[in-house]
Design a protein around this motif. Sequence first.
Motif, PDB file in Angstrom:
ATOM      1  N   ASN A   6     -16.540  71.408  28.617  1.00 56.66           N
ATOM      2  CA  ASN A   6     -15.725  71.063  29.774  1.00 56.66           C
ATOM      3  C   ASN A   6     -16.638  70.364  30.778  1.00 56.66           C
ATOM      4  O   ASN A   6     -17.736  70.845  31.054  1.00 56.66           O
ATOM      5  CB  ASN A   6     -15.116  72.323  30.384  1.00 56.66           C
ATOM      6  N   ASP A  10     -13.557  62.702  35.151  1.00 58.89           N
ATOM      7  CA  ASP A  10     -12.255  62.323  34.594  1.00 58.89           C
ATOM      8  C   ASP A  10     -12.424  61.765  33.178  1.00 58.89           C
ATOM      9  O   ASP A  10     -13.537  61.482  32.732  1.00 58.89           O
ATOM     10  CB  ASP A  10     -11.513  61.349  35.516  1.00 58.89           C
ATOM     11  N   GLN A  11     -11.301  61.630  32.484  1.00 58.71           N
ATOM     12  CA  GLN A  11     -11.347  61.185  31.089  1.00 58.71           C
ATOM     13  C   GLN A  11     -12.021  59.834  30.931  1.00 58.71           C
ATOM     14  O   GLN A  11     -12.785  59.629  29.989  1.00 58.71           O
ATOM     15  CB  GLN A  11      -9.928  61.117  30.504  1.00 58.71           C
ATOM     16  N   GLU A  29      -8.893  66.138  26.546  1.00 58.19           N
ATOM     17  CA  GLU A  29      -7.734  66.490  27.363  1.00 58.19           C
ATOM     18  C   GLU A  29      -8.156  66.671  28.818  1.00 58.19           C
ATOM     19  O   GLU A  29      -9.291  67.076  29.093  1.00 58.19           O
ATOM     20  CB  GLU A  29      -7.048  67.763  26.857  1.00 58.19           C
ATOM     21  N   THR A  30      -7.253  66.368  29.720  1.00 56.80           N
ATOM     22  CA  THR A  30      -7.484  66.616  31.132  1.00 56.80           C
ATOM     23  C   THR A  30      -7.202  68.084  31.404  1.00 56.80           C
ATOM     24  O   THR A  30      -6.217  68.639  30.927  1.00 56.80           O
ATOM     25  CB  THR A  30      -6.563  65.724  31.993  1.00 56.80           C
ATOM     26  N   THR A  36     -12.420  67.472  32.506  1.00 52.15           N
ATOM     27  CA  THR A  36     -12.004  67.063  31.171  1.00 52.15           C
ATOM     28  C   THR A  36     -12.625  67.967  30.123  1.00 52.15           C
ATOM     29  O   THR A  36     -13.796  68.321  30.225  1.00 52.15           O
ATOM     30  CB  THR A  36     -12.454  65.605  30.906  1.00 52.15           C
ATOM     31  N   ARG A  64      -6.371  75.261  30.932  1.00 50.76           N
ATOM     32  CA  ARG A  64      -6.000  74.193  30.021  1.00 50.76           C
ATOM     33  C   ARG A  64      -4.474  74.038  29.972  1.00 50.76           C
ATOM     34  O   ARG A  64      -3.737  74.940  30.349  1.00 50.76           O
ATOM     35  CB  ARG A  64      -6.516  74.504  28.611  1.00 50.76           C
TER      36      ARG A  64
END
Length: 71
Positions: A6, A10-11, A29-30, A36, A64
Amino acid sequence: MSRAMNVDADQAEVIARCAKHNATISAIETLISGGTRVVLMNGDDAAVIRKAFGSKIITGLVTRTKWGGSF
């Protein structure tokens, strides 16, 4: 060592940094709690990206996205 991590980014930043280091992403995934979650294809790539993000690796609990649907 886990291939998943983690990151407090950001992505787009995660994808760009993985591309810069030729690290292949398996899943991304965000996180609802911010940041992310990224899973790399192998442990070597994960080690490189952990080092690249350094203190931006989130070590605490994260929230999540829940997956819906019936399986």
